[in-house]
Design a protein around this motif. Structure first.
Motif, mmCIF file in Angstrom:
data_model
loop_
_atom_site.group_PDB
_atom_site.id
_atom_site.type_symbol
_atom_site.label_atom_id
_atom_site.label_comp_id
_atom_site.label_asym_id
_atom_site.label_seq_id
_atom_site.Cartn_x
_atom_site.Cartn_y
_atom_site.Cartn_z
ATOM 1 N N SER A 151 0.965 -1.135 -0.161
ATOM 2 C CA SER A 151 -0.122 0.082 0.179
ATOM 3 C C SER A 151 0.765 1.113 -0.032
ATOM 4 C CB SER A 151 -0.988 -0.032 1.259
ATOM 5 O OG SER A 151 -1.832 1.151 1.453
ATOM 6 N N SER A 152 0.652 2.130 -0.764
ATOM 7 C CA SER A 152 1.254 3.320 -1.143
ATOM 8 C C SER A 152 1.089 4.536 0.112
ATOM 9 C CB SER A 152 1.178 4.015 -2.227
ATOM 10 O OG SER A 152 -0.313 4.323 -2.468
ATOM 11 N N GLY A 153 0.028 4.234 1.002
ATOM 12 C CA GLY A 153 -0.367 5.159 2.085
ATOM 13 C C GLY A 153 -1.582 5.800 1.847
ATOM 14 N N ILE A 154 -2.233 6.746 2.366
ATOM 15 C CA ILE A 154 -3.185 7.484 2.570
ATOM 16 C C ILE A 154 -3.039 8.505 1.458
ATOM 17 C CG2 ILE A 154 -4.894 8.972 3.589
ATOM 18 C CD1 ILE A 154 -4.251 7.678 6.127
ATOM 19 N N GLY A 155 -3.867 8.542 0.590
ATOM 20 C CA GLY A 155 -3.889 9.919 -0.441
ATOM 21 C C GLY A 155 -3.510 9.438 -1.984
ATOM 22 N N PHE A 156 -3.200 7.821 -2.273
ATOM 23 C CA PHE A 156 -2.882 7.594 -3.166
ATOM 24 C C PHE A 156 -3.713 6.508 -3.590
ATOM 25 C CE2 PHE A 156 1.257 9.255 -1.601
ATOM 26 C CZ PHE A 156 1.655 9.654 -2.776
ATOM 27 N N LEU A 157 -4.391 6.594 -4.982
ATOM 28 C CA LEU A 157 -5.191 5.591 -5.548
ATOM 29 C C LEU A 157 -4.352 4.321 -5.958
ATOM 30 C CD1 LEU A 157 -7.691 7.930 -7.575
ATOM 31 C CD2 LEU A 157 -7.975 6.866 -4.993
ATOM 32 N N TYR A 158 -5.115 3.112 -5.866
ATOM 33 C CA TYR A 158 -4.311 1.954 -6.307
ATOM 34 C C TYR A 158 -3.710 1.938 -7.692
ATOM 35 C CZ TYR A 158 -8.445 -0.060 -8.425
ATOM 36 O OH TYR A 158 -9.409 -0.110 -9.055
ATOM 37 N N ASP A 159 -4.848 2.563 -8.507
ATOM 38 C CA ASP A 159 -4.715 2.647 -10.123
ATOM 39 C C ASP A 159 -3.684 3.692 -10.639
ATOM 40 O OD1 ASP A 159 -6.460 4.415 -9.540
ATOM 41 O OD2 ASP A 159 -7.771 3.613 -11.138
ATOM 42 N N ALA A 160 -3.203 4.650 -9.446
ATOM 43 C CA ALA A 160 -2.535 5.845 -9.983
ATOM 44 C C ALA A 160 -1.152 6.007 -9.483
ATOM 45 C CB ALA A 160 -3.097 7.140 -9.200
ATOM 46 N N TYR A 161 -0.738 4.993 -8.728
ATOM 47 C CA TYR A 161 0.505 4.724 -8.197
ATOM 48 C C TYR A 161 1.148 3.370 -8.338
ATOM 49 C CZ TYR A 161 4.602 5.613 -4.828
ATOM 50 O OH TYR A 161 5.748 5.645 -4.419
ATOM 51 N N GLN A 162 2.259 3.161 -9.039
ATOM 52 C CA GLN A 162 2.761 1.864 -9.207
ATOM 53 C C GLN A 162 4.351 1.881 -8.429
ATOM 54 O OE1 GLN A 162 2.881 0.643 -13.129
ATOM 55 N NE2 GLN A 162 0.408 0.382 -13.167
ATOM 56 N N THR A 163 4.862 0.712 -7.912
ATOM 57 C CA THR A 163 6.206 0.550 -7.292
ATOM 58 C C THR A 163 6.628 -0.794 -8.010
ATOM 59 O OG1 THR A 163 7.478 0.902 -5.759
ATOM 60 C CG2 THR A 163 5.361 -0.505 -5.353
ATOM 61 N N GLU A 164 8.023 -0.999 -7.943
ATOM 62 C CA GLU A 164 8.598 -2.324 -8.395
ATOM 63 C C GLU A 164 8.986 -2.966 -7.026
ATOM 64 O OE1 GLU A 164 11.631 -1.374 -11.184
ATOM 65 O OE2 GLU A 164 10.398 -1.255 -12.824
ATOM 66 N N ASN A 181 -2.552 -0.977 -2.703
ATOM 67 C CA ASN A 181 -3.623 -1.838 -2.284
ATOM 68 C C ASN A 181 -3.773 -2.976 -3.039
ATOM 69 O OD1 ASN A 181 -4.143 0.096 -0.466
ATOM 70 N ND2 ASN A 181 -5.753 1.133 -1.575
ATOM 71 N N THR A 182 -2.458 -3.561 -3.228
ATOM 72 C CA THR A 182 -2.374 -4.858 -4.132
ATOM 73 C C THR A 182 -1.893 -6.138 -3.023
ATOM 74 O OG1 THR A 182 -2.124 -3.640 -6.086
ATOM 75 C CG2 THR A 182 -1.550 -5.978 -6.032
ATOM 76 N N CYS A 183 -2.334 -7.153 -3.254
ATOM 77 C CA CYS A 183 -1.900 -8.405 -2.511
ATOM 78 C C CYS A 183 -1.083 -9.071 -3.816
ATOM 79 C CB CYS A 183 -2.815 -9.093 -1.843
ATOM 80 S SG CYS A 183 -2.260 -10.571 -1.108
ATOM 81 N N SER A 199 -2.315 -19.316 -12.662
ATOM 82 C CA SER A 199 -3.003 -18.695 -11.340
ATOM 83 C C SER A 199 -2.704 -17.146 -11.037
ATOM 84 C CB SER A 199 -2.520 -19.436 -9.917
ATOM 85 O OG SER A 199 -2.653 -20.768 -10.066
ATOM 86 N N TYR A 200 -3.913 -16.279 -10.400
ATOM 87 C CA TYR A 200 -3.831 -15.251 -10.169
ATOM 88 C C TYR A 200 -2.466 -14.866 -9.210
ATOM 89 C CZ TYR A 200 -7.623 -13.603 -12.874
ATOM 90 O OH TYR A 200 -8.787 -13.106 -14.030
ATOM 91 N N TYR A 201 -1.715 -13.942 -9.593
ATOM 92 C CA TYR A 201 -0.513 -13.781 -8.724
ATOM 93 C C TYR A 201 -0.748 -12.249 -8.006
ATOM 94 C CZ TYR A 201 1.340 -11.272 -12.667
ATOM 95 O OH TYR A 201 1.513 -10.471 -13.962
ATOM 96 N N GLU A 202 -1.449 -11.458 -8.421
ATOM 97 C CA GLU A 202 -1.809 -10.465 -7.899
ATOM 98 C C GLU A 202 -3.173 -9.932 -7.941
ATOM 99 O OE1 GLU A 202 -0.087 -7.029 -9.718
ATOM 100 O OE2 GLU A 202 -0.948 -7.535 -11.467
ATOM 101 N N PHE A 203 -3.768 -9.353 -6.837
ATOM 102 C CA PHE A 203 -5.186 -8.987 -6.551
ATOM 103 C C PHE A 203 -5.341 -7.701 -6.178
ATOM 104 C CE2 PHE A 203 -4.556 -13.402 -5.445
ATOM 105 C CZ PHE A 203 -5.576 -14.236 -6.249
ATOM 106 N N LEU A 204 -6.023 -6.813 -7.019
ATOM 107 C CA LEU A 204 -5.900 -5.308 -6.764
ATOM 108 C C LEU A 204 -7.216 -4.880 -6.006
ATOM 109 C CD1 LEU A 204 -5.334 -4.575 -10.549
ATOM 110 C CD2 LEU A 204 -3.798 -4.981 -8.612
#
Length: 301
Positions: A151-164, A181-183, A199-204
């Protein structure tokens, strides 16, 4: 003294109108058959109502669990809640049709049609949810706590912030881009070719990896409920189909209480009189037979 002579047998029209033991037995058998039909109607009505209410309850569970499974994550949209809508509406029409007196048959036919469509939808959704839960979700890394939540923290949408993040395998390591907000599970990710992962390796869009475990259980619950709705819908449609052709209880009671017309015989007039349909002979006014006056003959001169 002479022995009394037996009564002469009634002959002629009186013999046909004289009540005998056979007629009384026939009337008693017909009355017993009528009340037996009334009891059978009440029993069928109770059975139909029980199965229809049970199908309505199962439909509510299918709809609730299906919607919960569909909205649990953003990238997994399966969930068999469509049969819950169709089966629920069909069972509601069935409950209304059971208590109706007029237009009962039409409402029950519409209920059977909707339940039939719901049975087909439940069969399809049970296959889809079961296959998806068995082939595309691997619960073992989730149960063994080998999946991570980002999770990127409060204030970031899961579809607007990515990390590696770095995933390690037996022979190499690779970078995986994840959203907020991805497992994600590195054990299920293929570093050489990510498209080969069955199999699904990530769940958004989840709040923790425990939501994925709940999703897995909800999918199997939805599959089991759709199977129950499938068989219960078939049985309910068959019971309603047999119930819609039965005579309502009010009509059976009316036919049982309505007395037959009384037949009177007047030997003097040699006619049959139906009491309640024609006026009796006493109410018919009689006119005396007076001689008509003769017209005077004209005289011609």
């Amino acid at each position: 003294m002479m022995a009394p002579q037996p009564a002469a047998a009634v002959s002629g029209p009186l013999a046909a109108l004289d009540p005998t033991a056979d007629e009384l037995t026939r009337d008693f058998a017909e009355s017993s058959r009528t009340w037996s039909s009334a009891g059978q109607f009440a029993k069928r009505k109770k059975t139909s109502l029980w199965f229809t209410v049970s199908l309505l309850v199962v439909s509510v569970f299918i709809l609730t669990i299906g919607l919960a499974a569909t909205t649990r994550t953003e990238n997994v949209t399966v969930g068999g809640y469509y049969p819950g809508i169709v089966l629920g509406f069909g069972s509601f029409l069935g409950i209304v049709g059971i208590y109706l007196v007029e237009n009962r048959r039409q409402i029950l036919v519409a209920s059977i049609v909707f339940i039939s469509f719901g049975v087909v939808a439940a069969f399809c959704c049970a296959i889809v949810d079961g296959v998806f839960a068995a082939r595309h979700i691997e619960p073992r890394p989730l149960y063994n706590k080998r999946c991570q939540f980002y999770s990127s923290g409060i204030g970031f949408l899961y579809d607007a912030y990515q990390t590696e993040v770095t995933c390690y395998t037996l022979n190499s390591r690779c970078q995986l881009k994840v959203k907020s907000n991805t497992c994600y599970c590195c054990d299920l990710y293929n570093c050489e070719n990510s498209e080969q992962s069955s199999s699904y390796y990530e769940f958004l869009g989840v709040s923790s990896c425990q939501d994925v475990v709940h999703l897995y259980r909800l999918l199997w619950s939805s599959t089991v409920l759709n199977i129950i709705g499938l068989f219960l819908g078939i049985i309910t449609a068959a019971i309603l189909g047999a119930f819609k052709d039965m005579v309502p209880l009010s009509q059976i009671a009316f036919s049982a209480t309505a007395p037959p017309p009384q037949i009177l015989y007047n030997p003097a007039q040699q006619i049959l009189t139906y009491a309640g349909f024609c006026p009796s002979a006493a109410t018919i006014s009689t006119y005396p037979s007076y001689p008509l006056p003769l017209q005077p003959k004209p005289h011609y001169r």
